[in-house]
Write a protein that holds these residues in place. Structure first.
Motif: not given
Length: 643
Positions: A133-140, A154-165, A167-173
């Protein structure tokens, strides 16, 4: 599991839970929480924070969350910073991903992206694993503030660290990909992740996908996303409408709007400011009137942009009288309202009204801009008011501090050239402070054709062949000029030049709306229609009446081939506007106006024919070509044969 103080204090008194507080303590906490909620929502947030600072023990996470939400809603940066310091002093922030997310969001909505990023980085430094949720907040935060590259990284960093994305992250990216012209590939990859995700995509994600495919012109993919959506809101329909418009699919846009109405979706003001320009472009007056009726029935009062769109639609459908009625009723006109009215008068051939309205505008202390003078100068050009147009051009900078642009010089060249002052027009081009554009040379070439100045026309055409080598219109005008003086070898040479460069003449195309459907006709086309019994009957009756009224087909300078006069006459009879007028006579009631739009300038023969048809058929004919409107009434045209 730790239970918050507030939630315990608010438990009903008839439960069997052993009380952790005395009744007095419970009442105090209950009152304190309600006070925070009341202050944060309806009163002074500062009072709520002052009350918070007076407490020795920390409040519940729910209370802090409520106060942060109030800071976000009110975009109160000062109060948000104060609450941030309070959370740091109590050592609470690093324990709650929900508060971290809200704090990042608070700084983002206040435009402080750098501070939001610092909060995020502090979370990274103090927490062994950051919540999604914190990743998603920064992404938004990045995406909603236009930092598209940062959002993508930032979304690429999420993927590298295997952070599950989610709907919030998807819509933002996806929004970031749509806003970045180079990231369609990533957008498609995110779409694949959406399909594989355990989360069912919500409406926001689907709308973001819809916009992604629309922005990059993949309308078939956009339509598949749209059709597969389990639920669609107004934003979904608006997004697809905007995508169709961006790809010049105006007729489909009207069909989609009709479907939207059939499904009782309703509309937003954005919907109407999207669809009304299409009605104006296609001269779809009946649909525009339907929309106007729905606006009148709506509970909400339309805003100024909607009323401006209505005025513009009526003006571009040749019904400038309705534009004037709307304008007269507006109490909160903006500069766009005045400019629309000025342009509406100008393109509809009401030659004196733009000048009268401009005087009224100046008296009302409305400061004109560049668009104002484009409307005035083009109106003077089409009316033949050369002296008045030159005076307005001179006053632009002197009286109104509006510096002439290339568009204004193009209007001035057109004004002088149409009036036959070719040398003066050329002098303007040679002395203008900026490099003349193709539109300026194009205006001069049109004037050379109009006044049969072939020598200068040849030189101007050469300039245009360099500036816009693939514009077929310039080759056609030069061919017209050669054909008008019988230089058929030169006509042949121009045609061969076009063939060698792979340039094809733009086909004349006209369209007419009948019973909520737009019918399109192409010059020389419509074979099935032309062979129908109805067409042959009406055409025969029309031609006989026109000949009795003195009409003789005039193909001089229109047909670019060395053929006999009989063949020329047959060809000009197949022009698209003539096909459209016969269709209108067949399929509309007697006495109804016929409204036609054409993609090219109307030719002299069709102009003469329309005047006579309006008299013998007793119909008002409104024809819009690339320049302006021709209102044919009882054998006369509003342009006064000056076009």
């Amino acid at each position: 599991m730790c239970t918050s103080i507030v939630s315990l204090a608010l438990k009903p008194s008839n439960t069997f839970t052993a009380p952790l507080f005395t009744n007095q303590q419970r009442k105090h906490h209950q009152h304190h929480f309600k006070l925070k909620r009341s202050l944060s929502k309806f009163s002074n947030l500062n009072d709520a924070l002052r009350s918070l600072d007076s407490r020795s023990s920390p409040e519940s996470l729910q209370t802090y969350s409520l106060l942060l939400h109030a800071c976000i809603t009110k975009r109160s940066l000062q109060d948000g910073k104060r609450l941030h310091l309070h959370l740091l002093s109590r050592g609470i922030l690093h324990t709650s991903p929900a508060l971290q997310s809200k704090l990042i969001t608070m700084y983002a909505v206040c435009g402080c992206i750098d501070i939001a990023r610092r909060v995020f980085d502090e979370c990274v430094a103090t927490c062994c694993r950051i919540s999604p949720s914190v990743w998603s907040a920064m992404l938004i935060a990045y995406s909603s503030n236009g930092f598209v590259k940062e959002a993508i990284h930032l979304y690429a960093d999420m993927q590298r660290q295997s952070v599950p994305a989610g709907n919030f992250a998807f819509s933002a990216v996806l929004k970031a990909c749509s806003d970045c012209s180079m990231e369609f590939g990533l957008g498609r990859a995110v779409h694949a992740q959406v399909l594989k995700s355990e989360d069912v995509p919500d409406q926001v994600v689907n709308n973001a996908l819809l916009r992604l495919y629309g922005v990059f012109g993949f309308l078939d993919d956009a339509r598949r996303v749209f059709d597969a959506m389990p639920e669609r809101n107004i934003a979904s329909w608006n997004s697809l409408l905007a995508s169709l418009i961006s790809q010049d699919r105006a007729v489909e846009c009207l069909e989609l709007f009709r479907m939207m109405q059939d499904e009782s979706i309703g509309f937003s003001w954005v919907t109407l400011t999207t669809i009304l320009p299409i009605c104006g472009r296609l001269t779809a007056l009946s649909i525009g009137k339907e929309i106007h009726a729905q606006i009148i029935k709506a509970r909400a009062e339309p805003d100024v942009p909607v009323r401006n769109s209505l005025m513009d639609m009526y003006a571009k459908c040749g019904a400038v009288k309705f534009s004037q009625e709307l304008f007269d009723k507006m109490l909160d006109r903006d500069l766009t309202s005045w400019n629309i009215m000025l342009m509406g008068y100008a393109i509809n051939g009401q030659v004196n009204k733009p000048l009268e309205l401009f005087d009224e505008m100046v008296k009302a202390d409305i400061r004109p801009d560049g668009v104002t003078f484009i409307a005035l100068l083009s109106g003077c050009s089409h009316a033949g008011f050369m002296a008045k147009g030159q005076s307005l051009f001179d006053r632009m900078e002197r009286d109104f501090d509006v510096s002439p642009t290339v568009e204004h010089y193009a209007c001035l060249v057109d004004l002088l050239g149409r009036a036959g002052h070719i040398k003066e027009a050329l002098g303007v081009i040679e002395n203008m402070p900026m490099c003349p554009s193709a539109s300026i040379w194009g205006s001069l070439l049109n004037s050379c054709q109009l006044h049969r100045n072939l020598e200068l026309g040849e030189n101007v055409a050469k300039q245009l062949f360099e500036l816009e080598p693939n514009n077929s219109g310039n080759y056609v005008i030069l061919s017209n000029m050669y054909a008008a003086v019988g230089r058929w070898e030169d006509v042949k040479e121009v045609r061969e030049m076009m063939e060698k460069k792979g340039i094809r003449k733009e086909l004349g195309c006209s369209w007419i709306q009948v019973k909520n459907r737009v019918h399109t006709f192409v010059a020389g086309g419509g074979v099935a229609f032309r062979q129908s019994m109805e067409f042959k009957r009406v055409w025969k009756e029309l031609m006989e009446a026109m000949k009795d009224a003195g009409y003789v087909p005039n193909a001089t300078g229109v047909v670019l081939h060395d053929v006999d006069e009989e063949m020329k006459a047959m060809w000009v009879c197949g022009h698209s506007e003539k096909l459209a007028i016969v269709f209108g006579l067949i399929h509309t009631s007697s006495g109804m106006p016929i409204r036609i739009t054409k993609n090219l300038r109307v030719c002299p023969d069709c102009h003469s024919a329309m005047k006579i048809i309006s008299r013998v058929a007793k119909r008002v004919i409104v024809l819009r070509d690339t320049h302006h409107f021709h209102h044919f009434v009882d054998g006369e045209c509003s342009c006064r044969n000056y076009w």
